[in-house]
Motif scaffolding. Structure first.
Motif, PDB file in Angstrom:
ATOM      1  N   TYR A 173       7.973  -4.585  -7.626  1.00 37.92           N
ATOM      2  CA  TYR A 173       7.148  -4.838  -6.450  1.00 37.92           C
ATOM      3  C   TYR A 173       5.661  -4.745  -6.791  1.00 37.92           C
ATOM      4  O   TYR A 173       5.265  -4.035  -7.710  1.00 37.92           O
ATOM      5  CB  TYR A 173       7.494  -3.831  -5.343  1.00 37.92           C
ATOM      6  CG  TYR A 173       8.908  -3.984  -4.865  1.00 37.92           C
ATOM      7  CD1 TYR A 173       9.266  -4.991  -3.980  1.00 37.92           C
ATOM      8  CD2 TYR A 173       9.914  -3.140  -5.334  1.00 37.92           C
ATOM      9  CE1 TYR A 173      10.575  -5.164  -3.564  1.00 37.92           C
ATOM     10  CE2 TYR A 173      11.228  -3.299  -4.928  1.00 37.92           C
ATOM     11  CZ  TYR A 173      11.559  -4.313  -4.047  1.00 37.92           C
ATOM     12  OH  TYR A 173      12.862  -4.483  -3.649  1.00 37.92           O
ATOM     13  N   ASP A 174       4.869  -5.466  -6.004  1.00 31.27           N
ATOM     14  CA  ASP A 174       3.413  -5.400  -6.158  1.00 31.27           C
ATOM     15  C   ASP A 174       2.833  -4.215  -5.392  1.00 31.27           C
ATOM     16  O   ASP A 174       1.822  -3.645  -5.791  1.00 31.27           O
ATOM     17  CB  ASP A 174       2.764  -6.690  -5.631  1.00 31.27           C
ATOM     18  CG  ASP A 174       3.288  -7.925  -6.349  1.00 31.27           C
ATOM     19  OD1 ASP A 174       3.185  -7.972  -7.585  1.00 31.27           O
ATOM     20  OD2 ASP A 174       3.818  -8.824  -5.667  1.00 31.27           O
ATOM     21  N   VAL A 175       3.491  -3.877  -4.289  1.00 34.91           N
ATOM     22  CA  VAL A 175       3.041  -2.772  -3.437  1.00 34.91           C
ATOM     23  C   VAL A 175       4.261  -1.982  -2.983  1.00 34.91           C
ATOM     24  O   VAL A 175       5.240  -2.568  -2.509  1.00 34.91           O
ATOM     25  CB  VAL A 175       2.274  -3.282  -2.194  1.00 34.91           C
ATOM     26  CG1 VAL A 175       1.782  -2.107  -1.352  1.00 34.91           C
ATOM     27  CG2 VAL A 175       1.118  -4.177  -2.588  1.00 34.91           C
ATOM     28  N   ILE A 176       4.205  -0.669  -3.137  1.00 32.90           N
ATOM     29  CA  ILE A 176       5.277   0.213  -2.665  1.00 32.90           C
ATOM     30  C   ILE A 176       4.637   1.207  -1.700  1.00 32.90           C
ATOM     31  O   ILE A 176       3.702   1.923  -2.050  1.00 32.90           O
ATOM     32  CB  ILE A 176       5.967   0.940  -3.823  1.00 32.90           C
ATOM     33  CG1 ILE A 176       6.565  -0.088  -4.801  1.00 32.90           C
ATOM     34  CG2 ILE A 176       7.055   1.881  -3.300  1.00 32.90           C
ATOM     35  CD1 ILE A 176       7.142   0.513  -6.063  1.00 32.90           C
ATOM     36  N   VAL A 177       5.153   1.223  -0.471  1.00 32.71           N
ATOM     37  CA  VAL A 177       4.517   1.976   0.603  1.00 32.71           C
ATOM     38  C   VAL A 177       5.500   2.954   1.241  1.00 32.71           C
ATOM     39  O   VAL A 177       6.672   2.635   1.429  1.00 32.71           O
ATOM     40  CB  VAL A 177       3.999   1.004   1.694  1.00 32.71           C
ATOM     41  CG1 VAL A 177       3.340   1.762   2.826  1.00 32.71           C
ATOM     42  CG2 VAL A 177       3.046  -0.016   1.105  1.00 32.71           C
ATOM     43  N   SER A 178       5.012   4.123   1.555  1.00 28.55           N
ATOM     44  CA  SER A 178       5.745   5.031   2.429  1.00 28.55           C
ATOM     45  C   SER A 178       4.703   5.832   3.197  1.00 28.55           C
ATOM     46  O   SER A 178       4.441   6.988   2.893  1.00 28.55           O
ATOM     47  CB  SER A 178       6.672   5.952   1.633  1.00 28.55           C
ATOM     48  OG  SER A 178       7.490   6.680   2.524  1.00 28.55           O
ATOM     49  N   THR A 179       4.095   5.179   4.164  1.00 28.70           N
ATOM     50  CA  THR A 179       2.973   5.794   4.863  1.00 28.70           C
ATOM     51  C   THR A 179       3.395   6.751   5.971  1.00 28.70           C
ATOM     52  O   THR A 179       2.590   7.544   6.435  1.00 28.70           O
ATOM     53  CB  THR A 179       2.062   4.720   5.485  1.00 28.70           C
ATOM     54  OG1 THR A 179       2.842   3.873   6.325  1.00 28.70           O
ATOM     55  CG2 THR A 179       1.390   3.901   4.402  1.00 28.70           C
ATOM     56  N   MET A 180       4.660   6.687   6.395  1.00 27.82           N
ATOM     57  CA  MET A 180       5.064   7.513   7.520  1.00 27.82           C
ATOM     58  C   MET A 180       6.239   8.441   7.214  1.00 27.82           C
ATOM     59  O   MET A 180       6.385   9.474   7.844  1.00 27.82           O
ATOM     60  CB  MET A 180       5.454   6.613   8.713  1.00 27.82           C
ATOM     61  CG  MET A 180       4.351   5.710   9.212  1.00 27.82           C
ATOM     62  SD  MET A 180       2.833   6.571   9.653  1.00 27.82           S
ATOM     63  CE  MET A 180       3.416   7.639  10.950  1.00 27.82           C
ATOM     64  N   PHE A 181       7.093   8.094   6.249  1.00 27.56           N
ATOM     65  CA  PHE A 181       8.367   8.802   6.085  1.00 27.56           C
ATOM     66  C   PHE A 181       8.195  10.305   5.895  1.00 27.56           C
ATOM     67  O   PHE A 181       8.841  11.105   6.565  1.00 27.56           O
ATOM     68  CB  PHE A 181       9.156   8.222   4.908  1.00 27.56           C
ATOM     69  CG  PHE A 181      10.471   8.920   4.684  1.00 27.56           C
ATOM     70  CD1 PHE A 181      11.570   8.615   5.466  1.00 27.56           C
ATOM     71  CD2 PHE A 181      10.591   9.904   3.713  1.00 27.56           C
ATOM     72  CE1 PHE A 181      12.776   9.271   5.278  1.00 27.56           C
ATOM     73  CE2 PHE A 181      11.792  10.560   3.518  1.00 27.56           C
ATOM     74  CZ  PHE A 181      12.890  10.237   4.294  1.00 27.56           C
TER      75      PHE A 181
ATOM     76  N   ASN B 275      -2.247  -0.929  14.472  1.00 29.48           N
ATOM     77  CA  ASN B 275      -3.606  -0.728  13.980  1.00 29.48           C
ATOM     78  C   ASN B 275      -3.610   0.069  12.678  1.00 29.48           C
ATOM     79  O   ASN B 275      -4.365  -0.231  11.750  1.00 29.48           O
ATOM     80  CB  ASN B 275      -4.466  -0.023  15.034  1.00 29.48           C
ATOM     81  CG  ASN B 275      -5.048  -0.998  16.051  1.00 29.48           C
ATOM     82  OD1 ASN B 275      -5.605  -2.024  15.685  1.00 29.48           O
ATOM     83  ND2 ASN B 275      -4.903  -0.687  17.308  1.00 29.48           N
ATOM     84  N   PHE B 276      -2.747   1.082  12.599  1.00 21.08           N
ATOM     85  CA  PHE B 276      -2.640   1.887  11.378  1.00 21.08           C
ATOM     86  C   PHE B 276      -2.159   1.018  10.216  1.00 21.08           C
ATOM     87  O   PHE B 276      -2.697   1.063   9.106  1.00 21.08           O
ATOM     88  CB  PHE B 276      -1.673   3.048  11.603  1.00 21.08           C
ATOM     89  CG  PHE B 276      -1.503   3.930  10.396  1.00 21.08           C
ATOM     90  CD1 PHE B 276      -2.406   4.951  10.137  1.00 21.08           C
ATOM     91  CD2 PHE B 276      -0.450   3.741   9.527  1.00 21.08           C
ATOM     92  CE1 PHE B 276      -2.263   5.760   9.025  1.00 21.08           C
ATOM     93  CE2 PHE B 276      -0.297   4.543   8.406  1.00 21.08           C
ATOM     94  CZ  PHE B 276      -1.206   5.569   8.154  1.00 21.08           C
ATOM     95  N   ALA B 277      -1.133   0.211  10.469  1.00 18.43           N
ATOM     96  CA  ALA B 277      -0.601  -0.675   9.431  1.00 18.43           C
ATOM     97  C   ALA B 277      -1.633  -1.699   8.999  1.00 18.43           C
ATOM     98  O   ALA B 277      -1.763  -2.027   7.809  1.00 18.43           O
ATOM     99  CB  ALA B 277       0.659  -1.381   9.951  1.00 18.43           C
ATOM    100  N   GLY B 278      -2.390  -2.224   9.954  1.00 21.01           N
ATOM    101  CA  GLY B 278      -3.438  -3.182   9.629  1.00 21.01           C
ATOM    102  C   GLY B 278      -4.477  -2.584   8.703  1.00 21.01           C
ATOM    103  O   GLY B 278      -4.926  -3.226   7.748  1.00 21.01           O
ATOM    104  N   SER B 279      -4.853  -1.330   8.947  1.00 17.10           N
ATOM    105  CA  SER B 279      -5.814  -0.646   8.085  1.00 17.10           C
ATOM    106  C   SER B 279      -5.266  -0.496   6.675  1.00 17.10           C
ATOM    107  O   SER B 279      -5.975  -0.712   5.684  1.00 17.10           O
ATOM    108  CB  SER B 279      -6.141   0.738   8.654  1.00 17.10           C
ATOM    109  OG  SER B 279      -6.789   0.632   9.890  1.00 17.10           O
ATOM    110  N   ALA B 280      -3.985  -0.114   6.558  1.00 20.05           N
ATOM    111  CA  ALA B 280      -3.364   0.070   5.244  1.00 20.05           C
ATOM    112  C   ALA B 280      -3.332  -1.242   4.462  1.00 20.05           C
ATOM    113  O   ALA B 280      -3.617  -1.278   3.259  1.00 20.05           O
ATOM    114  CB  ALA B 280      -1.948   0.628   5.410  1.00 20.05           C
ATOM    115  N   LEU B 281      -3.008  -2.336   5.135  1.00 18.88           N
ATOM    116  CA  LEU B 281      -2.932  -3.628   4.455  1.00 18.88           C
ATOM    117  C   LEU B 281      -4.307  -4.132   4.039  1.00 18.88           C
ATOM    118  O   LEU B 281      -4.461  -4.760   2.978  1.00 18.88           O
ATOM    119  CB  LEU B 281      -2.237  -4.656   5.344  1.00 18.88           C
ATOM    120  CG  LEU B 281      -0.733  -4.428   5.551  1.00 18.88           C
ATOM    121  CD1 LEU B 281      -0.161  -5.464   6.507  1.00 18.88           C
ATOM    122  CD2 LEU B 281       0.016  -4.463   4.223  1.00 18.88           C
TER     123      LEU B 281
END
Length: 200
Positions: free
Chosen positions: A130-138, A27-33
């Motif tokens: 990249y078009d999107v670079i993510v580090s939402t949890m690290f 659910n968290f990942a879905g919100s981010a996307l």
């Protein structure tokens, strides 16, 4: 359930990745996307190149769980994105879904090495920029337990995490291009003229 988004595509349900232990991360990942698509004005992520640092794996020991799946990349792949994830542990189920690199990110985010060194052997469609670079949890998962596991010497985990966050943002400039979105759990930027511009 998120408005306007189905975080439980059939392929993921069938695979067994989605269960009572992992539904929060999906659910968290879905919100981010959804946020990314809204910002990029896209109906889907088809053809979008995504890099996720600390993407998740079959081992959730360092976050106090038995599994922490790469939910964001699994969902993005379901929409046709070219995903690349880097995590401390392996995720064999990634084959044919996204490119998974098993590596200790600490040397790359502390400034000892460059992230691009990990990406040279990827298929062309998964290489930078990249078009999107993510580090939402690290950075939030950088617990004393994980620090000890990686034999990092520091008395202040939060200060160490902030230092790595700065290094991550600097390297993101090099791995992105004009228009690239950079998303962490607390910061959101767009690259404009080789500068980080925070989302308004």
């Amino acid at each position: 359930m998120l408005i306007g988004f189905n975080p439980h595509p059939k392929s993921i349900i069938d695979s067994g990745f989605l269960n009572d232990r992992t539904i929060i991360s999906f659910n968290f990942a879905g919100s981010a996307l959804e946020l990314v698509k809204l910002r990029m004005d896209l109906a889907s992520l088809s053809g979008v190149k995504i890099l996720d640092l600390g993407c998740g794996s079959n081992n959730g020991e360092y976050v106090g769980r038995d599994i922490w799946p790469p939910a964001l990349l699994l969902l993005a792949a379901n929409e046709g994105a070219f995903g690349t994830g880097i995590d401390l542990f392996d995720f064999p189920e990634s084959e044919g879904i996204y490119e998974h690199i098993t590596a200790n990110l600490i040397p790359y985010l502390s400034g000892e090495q460059k992230l691009e060194e990990l990406l040279v052997s990827l298929p062309e469609e998964n290489k930078p920029p990249y078009d999107v670079i993510v580090s939402t949890m690290f950075f939030d998962r950088l617990s004393p337990q994980l620090i000890a596991m990686l034999s990092v010497k520091t008395d202040d985990v939060r200060m160490y995490a902030n230092k790595m966050r700065k290094n991550f943002l600097q390297q993101a400039l090099e791995l992105g291009r004009n228009g690239t979105l950079i998303v962490t759990s607390s910061e959101k930027y767009t690259i404009e003229n080789n500068q980080m511009v925070e989302w308004s």
